[in-house]
Scaffold this motif. Sequence first.
Motif, short mmCIF file in Angstrom:
data_model
loop_
_atom_site.label_atom_id
_atom_site.label_comp_id
_atom_site.label_asym_id
_atom_site.label_seq_id
_atom_site.Cartn_x
_atom_site.Cartn_y
_atom_site.Cartn_z
N PRO A 43 0.65 -1.18 0.05
CA PRO A 43 -0.09 0.03 0.01
C PRO A 43 0.72 1.27 -0.04
N ASP A 44 2.09 1.22 0.61
CA ASP A 44 3.00 2.16 0.43
C ASP A 44 3.94 2.33 -0.60
N ALA A 45 3.76 1.61 -1.57
CA ALA A 45 4.40 1.86 -2.80
C ALA A 45 4.40 3.03 -3.57
N PRO A 46 5.59 3.69 -4.03
CA PRO A 46 5.24 4.88 -4.48
C PRO A 46 4.67 4.76 -6.14
N PRO A 47 4.18 5.43 -6.68
CA PRO A 47 3.65 5.49 -8.10
C PRO A 47 4.69 5.55 -9.07
N ALA A 48 4.56 4.80 -10.29
CA ALA A 48 5.47 5.02 -11.37
C ALA A 48 5.01 6.06 -12.43
N VAL A 49 5.62 7.06 -12.26
CA VAL A 49 4.84 8.02 -13.38
C VAL A 49 6.02 8.82 -14.04
N ASP A 50 5.81 9.08 -15.16
CA ASP A 50 6.92 9.49 -16.26
C ASP A 50 8.21 8.74 -16.26
N CYS A 51 7.96 7.39 -16.33
CA CYS A 51 9.20 6.66 -16.22
C CYS A 51 9.14 5.44 -17.01
N THR A 52 10.24 4.60 -17.22
CA THR A 52 10.38 3.34 -17.96
C THR A 52 9.28 2.32 -17.21
N GLY A 53 9.19 0.98 -17.71
CA GLY A 53 8.32 0.09 -17.06
C GLY A 53 7.46 -0.61 -17.84
N LEU A 54 6.39 -1.35 -17.29
CA LEU A 54 5.56 -2.10 -18.25
C LEU A 54 4.53 -1.17 -18.99
N PHE A 55 4.51 -1.54 -20.26
CA PHE A 55 3.55 -1.01 -21.05
C PHE A 55 2.07 -1.62 -21.07
N HIS A 56 2.50 -3.08 -21.28
CA HIS A 56 1.24 -4.06 -21.04
C HIS A 56 1.80 -5.32 -21.23
N LEU A 57 1.12 -6.27 -20.25
CA LEU A 57 1.29 -7.72 -20.37
C LEU A 57 0.12 -8.04 -21.19
N ALA A 58 0.42 -9.44 -21.89
CA ALA A 58 -0.46 -9.94 -22.92
C ALA A 58 -0.88 -11.39 -22.57
N ILE A 59 -2.07 -11.44 -22.08
CA ILE A 59 -2.64 -12.78 -21.94
C ILE A 59 -3.26 -13.41 -23.21
N LEU A 60 -2.51 -14.42 -23.58
CA LEU A 60 -2.97 -15.31 -24.62
C LEU A 60 -4.02 -16.26 -24.60
N VAL A 61 -5.31 -16.23 -25.01
CA VAL A 61 -6.31 -17.12 -24.73
C VAL A 61 -6.14 -18.18 -26.09
N PRO A 62 -6.76 -19.26 -25.65
CA PRO A 62 -6.37 -20.63 -26.76
C PRO A 62 -7.28 -20.48 -27.97
N SER A 63 -8.39 -19.75 -27.91
CA SER A 63 -9.16 -19.58 -29.04
C SER A 63 -9.99 -18.27 -29.07
N VAL A 111 9.04 -3.40 -27.27
CA VAL A 111 9.69 -1.98 -26.53
C VAL A 111 9.38 -1.05 -27.38
N ASN A 112 9.07 0.10 -26.49
CA ASN A 112 8.75 1.10 -27.31
C ASN A 112 9.05 2.46 -26.49
N HIS A 113 9.41 3.61 -26.94
CA HIS A 113 9.51 4.89 -26.17
C HIS A 113 8.57 5.99 -26.70
N ALA A 114 7.50 5.60 -27.21
CA ALA A 114 6.28 6.49 -27.62
C ALA A 114 6.17 7.74 -26.36
N ALA A 115 6.06 7.11 -25.39
CA ALA A 115 5.61 8.17 -24.08
C ALA A 115 6.98 8.10 -22.96
N PRO A 143 13.67 8.14 -17.03
CA PRO A 143 14.42 7.36 -15.98
C PRO A 143 13.66 6.03 -15.63
N PRO A 144 14.12 5.10 -14.95
CA PRO A 144 13.38 3.78 -13.99
C PRO A 144 12.28 4.37 -13.21
#
Length: 285
Positions: free
Chosen positions: A68-88, A224-228, A233-234
């Motif tokens: 609950p005390d973790a700082p937000p990740a704003v204007d930095c690198t990190g996850l753009f999205h994770l992608a869950i692949l469904v089978p059909s 990997v992308n640097h669009a935004a 920084p990390p």
Amino acid sequence: MSRPVPVAMGSGIDPAVRVGAVTLVVSNLRRAMSFYAGLLGLWIHRIDDGMAALGAGDEDLVILVEDPDAPPAVDCTGLFHLAILVPSRLELAHSLQRVIYARMPLTGFADHLVCESLYLDDPDGNGVEVYADRRREDWPLEDGQVQMATDPLDLYHVLTSGTGRSLPPEQVEIGTVMGHVHLRVASSGVAEAFYRETIGLDVMARWERSSLLAAGGYHHHLGVNHAASDGAPPPPPGALGMRHFELVVGDLEPLRRRLGAGSERDDGTLLAVDPSGNRLILRTG
């Protein structure tokens, strides 16, 4: 959108490589579980002291760690999205039904020629893609290379692939996996070079601000992308968002040589940190 072509081969990695679990730091575990299990339909594998592991009955796909005390990740690198692949496509229709019935807004949807994708954000703002691949023999080729695009997706057509049930199944089918991970980086060119030369992935496509990489001829295991995030920084230590993601390989020895002795972890896995601070765990399947 213009369609890219493959541009570079990697230093060599097991062609059967796949993406493993993505570990996320979340502000509220119950709320995050409601999203990943209740809305997306992932199975709860285990819950233990502020942590939950979810998947589709086999390996973990998403690991949630509450802080609950973790700082937000704003204007930095990190996850753009994770992608869950469904089978059909049927399972993609069920995923879309769950989203509609929950009145959860989509952030996007697209036909990428090789797959059909739905996009939304989790409660902490992490991007999530749910997608279904088309058959490999139906992937469009140009000069023998896989082609991709971002075309409009007919959501009604996806829904007609459903079973006509009034409510979708509560859980995803066995065979659902983590298909790929897309990262925000400070420079897509620098990140691409790291994942190609050090990790060994092949570059499947390249745009001005992004690259897609994979092994074994898949359309992509990593984006990997640097669009935004150009020059960003990390994230701060312990921030909300992705702690690390996994790549599962058959042989760690070539990676151990390229990464160096300092990459070895106590459990026999390897830790790599890309030039933008994104952390990658490499392990055998």
